[in-house]
Design a protein around this motif. Structure first.
Motif, mmCIF file in Angstrom:
data_model
loop_
_atom_site.group_PDB
_atom_site.id
_atom_site.type_symbol
_atom_site.label_atom_id
_atom_site.label_comp_id
_atom_site.label_asym_id
_atom_site.label_seq_id
_atom_site.Cartn_x
_atom_site.Cartn_y
_atom_site.Cartn_z
ATOM 1 N N ILE A 288 7.596 45.743 47.786
ATOM 2 C CA ILE A 288 7.012 44.543 46.770
ATOM 3 C C ILE A 288 7.809 44.348 45.643
ATOM 4 C CG2 ILE A 288 4.790 44.004 45.538
ATOM 5 C CD1 ILE A 288 4.655 44.353 48.858
ATOM 6 N N PRO A 289 8.042 43.137 45.082
ATOM 7 C CA PRO A 289 9.003 43.158 44.041
ATOM 8 C C PRO A 289 8.076 43.452 42.624
ATOM 9 C CG PRO A 289 7.903 41.012 44.689
ATOM 10 C CD PRO A 289 7.776 41.899 45.798
ATOM 11 N N SER A 290 8.746 43.596 41.650
ATOM 12 C CA SER A 290 8.033 43.674 40.315
ATOM 13 C C SER A 290 8.902 42.788 39.362
ATOM 14 C CB SER A 290 8.226 45.321 39.718
ATOM 15 O OG SER A 290 7.709 45.398 38.517
ATOM 16 N N PRO A 291 8.530 41.658 39.274
ATOM 17 C CA PRO A 291 9.510 40.432 38.613
ATOM 18 C C PRO A 291 9.232 40.773 37.108
ATOM 19 C CG PRO A 291 7.200 39.704 39.650
ATOM 20 C CD PRO A 291 7.447 40.923 40.125
ATOM 21 N N THR A 292 10.369 40.771 36.435
ATOM 22 C CA THR A 292 10.485 40.913 35.216
ATOM 23 C C THR A 292 10.589 39.396 34.539
ATOM 24 O OG1 THR A 292 12.873 40.944 35.212
ATOM 25 C CG2 THR A 292 11.640 42.944 35.105
ATOM 26 N N GLN A 293 10.559 38.303 35.300
ATOM 27 C CA GLN A 293 10.851 36.902 34.802
ATOM 28 C C GLN A 293 10.102 36.185 35.764
ATOM 29 O OE1 GLN A 293 14.684 36.080 33.951
ATOM 30 N NE2 GLN A 293 14.477 34.105 33.141
ATOM 31 N N ILE A 294 9.576 35.012 35.585
ATOM 32 C CA ILE A 294 9.150 33.987 36.278
ATOM 33 C C ILE A 294 9.325 32.522 35.760
ATOM 34 C CG2 ILE A 294 6.698 32.895 37.262
ATOM 35 C CD1 ILE A 294 5.571 35.660 36.677
ATOM 36 N N ILE A 295 9.764 31.679 36.558
ATOM 37 C CA ILE A 295 10.134 30.407 36.159
ATOM 38 C C ILE A 295 9.766 29.462 37.199
ATOM 39 C CG2 ILE A 295 12.222 28.916 35.996
ATOM 40 C CD1 ILE A 295 14.044 31.453 35.302
ATOM 41 N N ASP A 296 9.000 28.297 36.479
ATOM 42 C CA ASP A 296 8.507 27.035 37.214
ATOM 43 C C ASP A 296 9.499 26.019 37.050
ATOM 44 O OD1 ASP A 296 7.239 24.826 37.780
ATOM 45 O OD2 ASP A 296 5.344 25.695 37.449
ATOM 46 N N ARG A 297 10.197 25.427 38.179
ATOM 47 C CA ARG A 297 11.200 24.561 38.111
ATOM 48 C C ARG A 297 11.012 23.668 39.299
ATOM 49 N NH1 ARG A 297 11.756 26.437 33.718
ATOM 50 N NH2 ARG A 297 13.670 26.741 32.487
ATOM 51 N N ASP A 298 10.621 22.391 39.070
ATOM 52 C CA ASP A 298 10.933 21.247 39.912
ATOM 53 C C ASP A 298 10.260 21.680 41.388
ATOM 54 O OD1 ASP A 298 12.437 19.854 38.186
ATOM 55 O OD2 ASP A 298 14.045 20.733 38.429
ATOM 56 N N GLY A 299 8.948 22.058 41.236
ATOM 57 C CA GLY A 299 8.429 22.361 42.375
ATOM 58 C C GLY A 299 8.098 23.508 43.100
ATOM 59 N N PHE A 300 9.104 24.527 42.371
ATOM 60 C CA PHE A 300 9.211 25.849 42.883
ATOM 61 C C PHE A 300 8.955 26.753 41.772
ATOM 62 C CE2 PHE A 300 11.763 23.100 45.545
ATOM 63 C CZ PHE A 300 11.403 23.550 47.014
ATOM 64 N N VAL A 301 8.398 27.804 42.179
ATOM 65 C CA VAL A 301 8.372 29.204 41.264
ATOM 66 C C VAL A 301 9.401 30.210 41.727
ATOM 67 C CG1 VAL A 301 6.893 30.817 40.332
ATOM 68 C CG2 VAL A 301 5.811 28.385 41.073
ATOM 69 N N TYR A 302 10.128 30.728 40.601
ATOM 70 C CA TYR A 302 11.251 31.800 41.008
ATOM 71 C C TYR A 302 10.876 32.973 40.241
ATOM 72 C CZ TYR A 302 14.231 27.664 41.865
ATOM 73 O OH TYR A 302 14.613 26.359 42.346
ATOM 74 N N LEU A 303 10.719 34.247 41.043
ATOM 75 C CA LEU A 303 10.362 35.456 40.643
ATOM 76 C C LEU A 303 11.502 36.148 40.597
ATOM 77 C CD1 LEU A 303 7.385 34.197 41.301
ATOM 78 C CD2 LEU A 303 6.783 36.816 41.958
ATOM 79 N N TYR A 304 11.815 36.723 39.383
ATOM 80 C CA TYR A 304 13.060 37.730 39.537
ATOM 81 C C TYR A 304 12.795 39.199 39.138
ATOM 82 C CZ TYR A 304 17.861 39.445 38.470
ATOM 83 O OH TYR A 304 18.904 40.104 38.562
ATOM 84 N N ASP A 305 13.314 39.904 40.175
ATOM 85 C CA ASP A 305 13.140 41.554 40.100
ATOM 86 C C ASP A 305 14.593 42.026 40.085
ATOM 87 O OD1 ASP A 305 13.296 44.302 40.708
ATOM 88 O OD2 ASP A 305 11.342 43.960 41.891
#
Length: 270
Positions: free
Chosen positions: A166-183
Motif C-alpha cells: 500500500i502506498p503512503s503518498p507524500t503528495q497528491i495532485i489533481d490535474r486535468d481529470g486525473f489524481v496523482y499520488l506520489y510515494d
C-alpha cells in the motif's frame, strides 16, 4: 520545494536548463528578505511564506506584505500549505489530523478535524478540481474526497484489493481529470476521478512532483526530471549553480523563486 504549480514550465524553464548552466537565462529580480522555513506560490504569484517563528505572511507580486496569520501553531506543527485556489488556502496539520481553511485575506473560514470523520492517518492533502479536498486515508487504504465541512463525498475501493504493497503518498495532485499520488519509495499512482487506476510509474526518491499538460516533473537536489506521459522517455537537466544550497525552489509564471537562509530570491526567466 512544493509542487510546481501554474507555471508554463514546459515552455520557459526546461529548454533553458540544458544549455544555460552559467545562469545567463535567469535574471535576478529581487530578494524578499526574511527568516523563512517554507513557502508556496499561488496562481497570481502571491507568496505565502512561513517564518521560523511560525508566522504566515502573504506577499504580493510586488514584494509587499498584504496579510499576516499569527495562529499557525494554534493547531500544531504545520505540515504543508496548498494554495492551488488563491481564494481558499489549505493548511494541513498532519500530527493533529486537521485542516485549516483560510480565505484570501488569511481569515479562518473553517477548521476540519479529520479524526471526527474517522480519519486518523493522512500524510498529504490537496485541493480538488471542484474546490473540495483530496486525501489518502491510510487507516482504510482509500483515496477520499471531502467537502469544506469535512464530509466524505466520494472514495475509492480499498487499495489493499488493488496492490500488494500500500502506498503512503507524500503528495497528491489533481490535474486535468486525473489524481496523482506520489510515494517516494513506491512511485506515482495515477487515478481518474472515478477511482480507477490508470497507471503506475516507478520514479523513486524525488523530493516532489508536478504535472504540466502531458508531462510529469520531479526534483532532486541537483537535477530536474521530465517524463512525457505515455512514452519511455525520461529526460534530466542539471539545475543552475545559483540554485545551489536552496532550501526550496518554487516556480511561478515566468519566474523562479529560490528560498535560501536569508530570504526568497526571485528570478525572471528570459
Amino acid at each position: 520545494m512544493n509542487h510546481l504549480k501554474k507555471i508554463l514550465f514546459v515552455f520557459f524553464f526546461l529548454p533553458l536548463l540544458s544549455k544555460a548552466q552559467n545562469d545567463s537565462s535567469f535574471k535576478f529580480v529581487k530578494t524578499i528578505p526574511g527568516d523563512y522555513s517554507y513557502f508556496t506560490v499561488d496562481n497570481l504569484d502571491n507568496i505565502y511564506a512561513l517564518t521560523n517563528s511560525n508566522q504566515l505572511i502573504k506577499i504580493n507580486s510586488s514584494g509587499d506584505s498584504v496579510g499576516v496569520f499569527n495562529e499557525v501553531r494554534r493547531h500544531g506543527q504545520l505540515s504543508s500549505i496548498d494554495a492551488s485556489n488563491s481564494l481558499k488556502l489549505l493548511l494541513f496539520y498532519k500530527n493533529f489530523a486537521s485542516v485549516l481553511v483560510l480565505d484570501r485575506f488569511l481569515n479562518t473560514l473553517n477548521t476540519i478535524n479529520l479524526r471526527k470523520q474517522g480519519v486518523f492517518n493522512v500524510n498529504s492533502i490537496a485541493t480538488s478540481y471542484d474546490n473540495n479536498i483530496w486525501l489518502f486515508d491510510e487507516g482504510d487504504s482509500k483515496l477520499k474526497k471531502m467537502d469544506g465541512d469535512g464530509n466524505v463525498i466520494s472514495e475509492t475501493v480499498d487499495f489493499r484489493l488493488l496492490f500488494d504493497s500500500i502506498p503512503s503518498p507524500t503528495q497528491i495532485i489533481d490535474r486535468d481529470g486525473f489524481v496523482y499520488l506520489y510515494d517516494p519509495n513506491k512511485g506515482i499512482y495515477i487515478f481518474d476521478y472515478y477511482g480507477s487506476l490508470k497507471n503506475k510509474l516507478s520514479f523513486l526518491h524525488w523530493k516532489n512532483i508536478d504535472v504540466v499538460k502531458t508531462s510529469i516533473y520531479g526534483f532532486t537536489d541537483t537535477k530536474v526530471y521530465e517524463y512525457q506521459l505515455g512514452s519511455l522517455n525520461l529526460k534530466e537537466y542539471a539545475l543552475p549553480e545559483s540554485f545551489n544550497n536552496a532550501l526550496q525552489i518554487e516556480a511561478g509564471i515566468n519566474k523562479i523563486y529560490v528560498l535560501k537562509q536569508d530570504g526568497i530570491y526571485v528570478f525572471s526567466v528570459k
